[in-house]
Scaffold this active site. Structure first.
Site, PDB file in Angstrom:
ATOM      1  N   ASP A  70     -10.469  -8.928   7.460  1.00 38.13           N
ATOM      2  CA  ASP A  70     -11.885  -8.874   7.057  1.00 38.13           C
ATOM      3  C   ASP A  70     -12.457 -10.285   7.059  1.00 38.13           C
ATOM      4  O   ASP A  70     -13.579 -10.518   7.521  1.00 38.13           O
ATOM      5  CB  ASP A  70     -12.041  -8.286   5.648  1.00 38.13           C
ATOM      6  CG  ASP A  70     -12.397  -6.807   5.678  1.00 38.13           C
ATOM      7  OD1 ASP A  70     -11.950  -6.127   6.622  1.00 38.13           O
ATOM      8  OD2 ASP A  70     -13.112  -6.344   4.778  1.00 38.13           O
ATOM      9  N   ASP A  74      -5.020  -6.729   5.632  1.00 39.54           N
ATOM     10  CA  ASP A  74      -6.280  -6.070   5.286  1.00 39.54           C
ATOM     11  C   ASP A  74      -7.303  -7.142   4.897  1.00 39.54           C
ATOM     12  O   ASP A  74      -8.448  -7.154   5.370  1.00 39.54           O
ATOM     13  CB  ASP A  74      -6.017  -5.113   4.105  1.00 39.54           C
ATOM     14  CG  ASP A  74      -7.147  -4.138   3.887  1.00 39.54           C
ATOM     15  OD1 ASP A  74      -8.074  -4.108   4.720  1.00 39.54           O
ATOM     16  OD2 ASP A  74      -7.120  -3.402   2.885  1.00 39.54           O
ATOM     17  N   TYR A 111       0.802  -1.219   0.000  1.00 38.63           N
ATOM     18  CA  TYR A 111       0.000   0.000   0.000  1.00 38.63           C
ATOM     19  C   TYR A 111       0.842   1.279   0.000  1.00 38.63           C
ATOM     20  O   TYR A 111       0.336   2.352  -0.290  1.00 38.63           O
ATOM     21  CB  TYR A 111      -0.947   0.034   1.215  1.00 38.63           C
ATOM     22  CG  TYR A 111      -2.101  -0.956   1.127  1.00 38.63           C
ATOM     23  CD1 TYR A 111      -2.263  -1.755   0.018  1.00 38.63           C
ATOM     24  CD2 TYR A 111      -3.011  -1.075   2.162  1.00 38.63           C
ATOM     25  CE1 TYR A 111      -3.309  -2.659  -0.060  1.00 38.63           C
ATOM     26  CE2 TYR A 111      -4.067  -1.971   2.092  1.00 38.63           C
ATOM     27  CZ  TYR A 111      -4.215  -2.760   0.977  1.00 38.63           C
ATOM     28  OH  TYR A 111      -5.253  -3.643   0.903  1.00 38.63           O
ATOM     29  N   ASP A 143      -2.164 -17.884   1.280  1.00 43.89           N
ATOM     30  CA  ASP A 143      -3.320 -18.562   0.663  1.00 43.89           C
ATOM     31  C   ASP A 143      -3.810 -19.698   1.554  1.00 43.89           C
ATOM     32  O   ASP A 143      -5.007 -19.865   1.794  1.00 43.89           O
ATOM     33  CB  ASP A 143      -3.005 -19.041  -0.761  1.00 43.89           C
ATOM     34  CG  ASP A 143      -1.610 -19.611  -0.924  1.00 43.89           C
ATOM     35  OD1 ASP A 143      -0.814 -19.548   0.040  1.00 43.89           O
ATOM     36  OD2 ASP A 143      -1.296 -20.146  -2.007  1.00 43.89           O
ATOM     37  N   LYS A 162       4.295 -15.171   1.789  1.00 46.72           N
ATOM     38  CA  LYS A 162       4.172 -15.872   0.505  1.00 46.72           C
ATOM     39  C   LYS A 162       5.611 -16.100   0.034  1.00 46.72           C
ATOM     40  O   LYS A 162       6.018 -15.671  -1.050  1.00 46.72           O
ATOM     41  CB  LYS A 162       3.350 -14.983  -0.464  1.00 46.72           C
ATOM     42  CG  LYS A 162       2.959 -15.656  -1.746  1.00 46.72           C
ATOM     43  CD  LYS A 162       1.939 -16.757  -1.604  1.00 46.72           C
ATOM     44  CE  LYS A 162       1.696 -17.432  -2.941  1.00 46.72           C
ATOM     45  NZ  LYS A 162       0.955 -18.696  -2.813  1.00 46.72           N
TER      46      LYS A 162
END
Ligand code: NAD
Length: 357
Positions: free
Chosen positions: A250, A246, A141, A222, A190
């Site tokens: 959620d 993020d 970001y 993942d 990852k």
């Protein structure tokens, strides 16, 4: 006396924030603590009033306060502004950077009464009590982003970049928080594809030697998404890159029944910021339907983390638990046989439980 900057923001923000303030006032009275609430403009509301999403006075107000309580920012009205002027970037990211808030803590705790509210089966979500620690001022970001014309169309890129120092401080926080809980840390990355993740993983391995009492495991992002909905009880503290955090926080809100239940604290600087994990929910704004509990639980985090009022924090959390045990529900967590209440009624019920508890 504690000074609290109150920034309601947009959409449901001005509906949910007053409910948390109401509960904090009851806590102040009960515990003999003085709270000084000062309101500021932020987000689209600030753009409309002043032309900028984070006016200098608001940032100054936050810096002079002991903690910040934020509702949410953004909405369709401001979606077509250039990216750098939109409330989410110009207010939120600037506020995080301006206050040096490099870590976002999102506890996902399932109140037993809400086991039926999750779309996942009771036996999967029961006992969920985990903490997502999201890096907040670096990663994808914040890296360089650009969009350029090419002979055949356009090209755009975002950059995922981290240095050792940034990785180390967020991982260290993860280890420290795990130490205060069940001593299990899952570092999410990852590393099979991303070079930043390899640096992340090596740094985690190195730090782990300083925390022999904490059990460190690595998990690909993942797989982690799958494990969170398959067997959430396996997790205690999870620490991860900004974007991963993020998305996965959620996702973890589903374990708590609704995103309207998920609190958050952004820490790292002198002044911490507390806000619900959800956005401004324009689809239900102005209808008194929003669940204020994520904001009220964020206020409980404020009591615990910024003001070191652990007993008062527990009192608020217990009050929320009792209101839910009594069967009161906002629309997002409603199930058969329960009593539907609106935003304001829910806030009042929690306040009463604090007063009487
Ligand atoms: P959202 O979190 O606002 O809403 C997602 C869904 O959850 C919606 O259906 C909404 O009605 C529901 N919801 C959210 N909070 C709720 C609550 N307290 N009670 C009941 N239901 C609730 O996410 P979105 O729709 O992707 O984004 C809407 C706007 O909010 C966008 O402009 C977005 O950029 C912004 N946003 C802001 C923040 C923030 O201020 N921290 C975070 C995320 C999104």
């Amino acid at each position: 006396m504690f000074k609290i900057a109150v920034l309601p923001g947009d959409g449901i923000g001005p509906e949910i924030v007053p409910e948390a303030v109401k509960v904090l006032k009851a806590v102040g009275k009960k515990y003999g603590v003085d709270f000084d609430f000062r309101e500021g403009l932020v987000g689209g509301a600030a753009i409309d009033a002043t032309g900028t999403a984070l006016p200098a006075e608001t940032l100054q107000l936050c810096r002079e306060s002991d903690a910040v309580l934020l509702g949410a920012v953004g909405g369709p009205r401001w979606d077509n502004l250039p990216p750098a002027e939109r409330p989410e970037t110009a207010a939120l990211l600037a506020l995080r950077k301006g206050l040096g808030l490099y870590a976002n803590l999102r506890p996902a705790y399932l109140f037993p009464a809400l086991a039926e509210a999750s779309p996942l089966r009771r036996e999967i979500v029961e006992g969920t009590d985990l903490l997502v620690v999201r890096e907040l001022t670096g990663g994808l970001y914040f890296g360089e982003k650009k969009r350029e014309r090419t002979p055949s169309g356009e090209v755009a890129w975002d950059t995922l970049i981290y240095n050792t120092e940034e990785i180390e401080r967020i991982l260290r926080l993860g280890f420290e928080l795990a130490r205060q809980r069940r001593k299990k840390l899952t570092s999410v990355d990852k590393a099979n594809v991303l070079i930043t993740s390899r640096l992340w993983r090596e740094t985690a391995e190195r730090l782990a030697r300083e925390y022999p009492d904490v059990e460190l495991t690595h998990m690909y992002v993942d797989n982690c998404a799958m494990q969170l909905v398959r067997w959430p009880r396996q997790f205690d503290v999870l620490v991860m890159e900004n974007t991963f955090g993020d998305i996965l926080s959620d996702l973890s809100s589903v374990l708590t029944g609704s995103i309207g239940m998920l609190a958050s604290a952004s820490i790292g600087g002198k002044v911490a910021l507390y806000e619900p994990a959800h956005g401004s929910a324009p689809d239900i704004a102005g209808q008194k339907k929003a669940n204020p509990l994520a904001t009220i639980l964020s206020a409980a985090l404020m009591l615990r983390v910024s003001f070191k009022l652990e007993e008062a924090a527990r009192e608020v959390e217990a009050a929320v638990g009792r209101v839910l045990d009594k069967g009161f529900r906002t629309a997002d967590i409603m199930s058969e046989g329960k009593t539907l209440v609106n935003t304001e009624e829910m806030g009042t019920l929690v306040r009463q439980e604090v007063e009487e508890g």
